[in-house]
Design a protein around this motif. Structure first.
Motif, PDB file in Angstrom:
ATOM      1  N   ILE A  33       0.861  -1.183   0.000  1.00  0.00           N
ATOM      2  CA  ILE A  33       0.000   0.000   0.000  1.00  0.00           C
ATOM      3  C   ILE A  33       0.897   1.233   0.000  1.00  0.00           C
ATOM      4  CG2 ILE A  33      -1.802   1.264   1.208  1.00  0.00           C
ATOM      5  CD1 ILE A  33      -2.792  -1.383   2.340  1.00  0.00           C
ATOM      6  N   THR A  35       1.745   5.089   0.365  1.00  0.00           N
ATOM      7  CA  THR A  35       1.253   6.148   1.239  1.00  0.00           C
ATOM      8  C   THR A  35       1.159   7.488   0.518  1.00  0.00           C
ATOM      9  OG1 THR A  35       2.386   5.031   3.069  1.00  0.00           O
ATOM     10  CG2 THR A  35       1.585   7.269   3.474  1.00  0.00           C
ATOM     11  N   SER A  42      -0.426  11.878  -3.329  1.00  0.00           N
ATOM     12  CA  SER A  42      -1.595  11.008  -3.395  1.00  0.00           C
ATOM     13  C   SER A  42      -1.935  10.695  -4.849  1.00  0.00           C
ATOM     14  CB  SER A  42      -2.795  11.666  -2.705  1.00  0.00           C
ATOM     15  OG  SER A  42      -2.580  11.785  -1.310  1.00  0.00           O
ATOM     16  N   THR A  59      -3.153   4.953  -0.407  1.00  0.00           N
ATOM     17  CA  THR A  59      -3.907   5.805   0.499  1.00  0.00           C
ATOM     18  C   THR A  59      -3.842   7.223  -0.074  1.00  0.00           C
ATOM     19  OG1 THR A  59      -2.117   6.575   1.969  1.00  0.00           O
ATOM     20  CG2 THR A  59      -3.069   4.406   2.423  1.00  0.00           C
ATOM     21  N   VAL A  87      -7.734   2.991  -4.295  1.00  0.00           N
ATOM     22  CA  VAL A  87      -7.703   3.713  -3.016  1.00  0.00           C
ATOM     23  C   VAL A  87      -8.366   2.883  -1.923  1.00  0.00           C
ATOM     24  CG1 VAL A  87      -8.517   5.757  -1.780  1.00  0.00           C
ATOM     25  CG2 VAL A  87      -7.638   5.973  -4.116  1.00  0.00           C
ATOM     26  N   ALA A  89      -7.754   3.749   1.664  1.00  0.00           N
ATOM     27  CA  ALA A  89      -7.826   4.456   2.942  1.00  0.00           C
ATOM     28  C   ALA A  89      -7.605   5.946   2.738  1.00  0.00           C
ATOM     29  CB  ALA A  89      -6.791   3.912   3.925  1.00  0.00           C
ATOM     30  N   GLU A  92      -2.129   9.647   4.616  1.00  0.00           N
ATOM     31  CA  GLU A  92      -1.710   9.683   6.003  1.00  0.00           C
ATOM     32  C   GLU A  92      -2.220  10.977   6.619  1.00  0.00           C
ATOM     33  OE1 GLU A  92       2.523   9.429   8.484  1.00  0.00           O
ATOM     34  OE2 GLU A  92       2.487   9.044   6.346  1.00  0.00           O
ATOM     35  N   ALA A 118     -13.614  10.317   5.375  1.00  0.00           N
ATOM     36  CA  ALA A 118     -13.505   8.864   5.510  1.00  0.00           C
ATOM     37  C   ALA A 118     -14.843   8.258   5.916  1.00  0.00           C
ATOM     38  CB  ALA A 118     -12.427   8.513   6.538  1.00  0.00           C
ATOM     39  N   PHE A 126      -5.649   6.043   7.702  1.00  0.00           N
ATOM     40  CA  PHE A 126      -4.243   5.680   7.866  1.00  0.00           C
ATOM     41  C   PHE A 126      -3.640   6.804   8.694  1.00  0.00           C
ATOM     42  CE2 PHE A 126       0.186   5.299   6.399  1.00  0.00           C
ATOM     43  CZ  PHE A 126       0.374   3.926   6.442  1.00  0.00           C
ATOM     44  N   HIS A 153      -0.561   4.092  12.046  1.00  0.00           N
ATOM     45  CA  HIS A 153       0.648   3.875  11.244  1.00  0.00           C
ATOM     46  C   HIS A 153       1.891   4.125  12.087  1.00  0.00           C
ATOM     47  CE1 HIS A 153       3.769   4.798   8.326  1.00  0.00           C
ATOM     48  NE2 HIS A 153       3.691   6.092   8.579  1.00  0.00           N
ATOM     49  N   PHE A 259      -8.687  -3.127   4.812  1.00  0.00           N
ATOM     50  CA  PHE A 259      -8.591  -2.399   3.546  1.00  0.00           C
ATOM     51  C   PHE A 259      -9.449  -2.978   2.426  1.00  0.00           C
ATOM     52  CE2 PHE A 259      -4.415  -1.611   5.650  1.00  0.00           C
ATOM     53  CZ  PHE A 259      -4.559  -0.236   5.818  1.00  0.00           C
TER      54      PHE A 259
END
Length: 270
Positions: A33, A35, A42, A59, A87, A89, A92, A118, A126, A153, A259
């Motif tokens: 995954i 980050t 992203s 994420t 995607v 999550a 961060e 979210a 995350f 995390h 996830f």
């Protein structure tokens, strides 16, 4: 059953994707995954994950260091990016009152906006937290009923903090910090009590290269890599008093549960 690394910074220029990815697969780390830490990274994470959907996910979010960049535009772009099947999550995201590259108020605003997003999208979070445990837990508690879980995390805290996160139905992300016999002693004690059904494994590559890992600078330039996840797993298994196979099965089940990753292929799947 193979390994999953739930946190790799593949957007960092220190990681050359192709050789690092191939070494990960050779080490039986079949799913990674990527980050996302701001809008640009992203976007990069999603773009890369879309190229290898059987092995990569992403994420999307804004790290507390970048909270001063958060705006309505940011929120709209995160919503757009979330349409990708890659995607898994939001994050961060979280709070970092240690360095305060963004003010605490900016961080609290950006974090709460991402928690709301979210919840709206039905995605887990995350999480990043440093020297902001009380404020972080307060916000997470506020949204606990509608939040679809999350992972702390790179957890480095003590057993009391770990148990509080567990009470919030969160998973605990364990990195190579657990291999550090000096700085990681508090974490090492906490891991002894970490339930198997709440552990997730990650390298946070290229950061947090595990202590005790053999020198291989000619290959990895001194960086951490997802290929080193089994090294971290071995130390965690020893501390938890379990065998490596049991930990592998548990961490994979947890990764899929949080996830919602449908399949995890061994070897390179086109």
């Amino acid at each position: 059953m193979t390994w999953s690394d739930i946190g790799v910074n593949f957007t960092d220029k220190r990681l050359f994707f192709e050789p690092v990815f191939k070494r990960a697969l050779t080490a039986d780390v079949s799913h990674i995954i990527i980050t996302g830490t701001n809008i640009d990274k992203s976007q990069q994470a999603v773009h890369l994950a879309q190229q290898y959907p059987h092995h990569l996910s992403a994420t999307i979010g804004v790290h507390p260091h970048h909270a001063n960049e958060f705006s309505d535009e940011t929120l709209n772009e995160l919503q757009n990016l979330a349409n990708s099947k890659s995607v898994v999550a939001i994050g961060e995201c979280g709070l970092d009152f240690n360095r305060n590259f963004s003010t605490p108020d900016q961080q609290l605003f950006a974090f709460e906006q991402q928690l709301k997003l979210a919840c709206e999208l039905g995605l887990p979070v995350f999480l990043h937290e440093r020297d902001a445990f009380k404020a972080q837990v307060e916000l997470l508690t506020k949204y606990r009923k509608t939040l679809k879980g999350g992972v702390v995390h790179c957890f480095t805290g003590d057993i009391e903090q770990m148990n509080r996160y567990l009470e919030l139905d969160l998973y605990i992300g364990i990195t190579g910090w657990v291999c550090d016999l000096k700085r990681g002693q508090t974490l090492r004690e906490a891991v002894k009590s970490l339930p198997l059904n709440r552990i997730l494994l990650e390298t946070d590559a290229p950061y947090l290269r595990p202590k005790g890992l053999p020198n291989n600078h000619k290959v990895d330039n001194g960086n951490n890599e997802p290929a080193y996840l089994p090294f971290v797993a071995k130390e965690a298994a020893n501390l938890m008093g379990t065998d490596l196979t049991t930990l592998k099965l548990a961490s994979q089940a947890n990764t899929q549960a949080l996830f919602k990753i449908p399949t995890m292929s061994a070897g390179l799947a086109e």
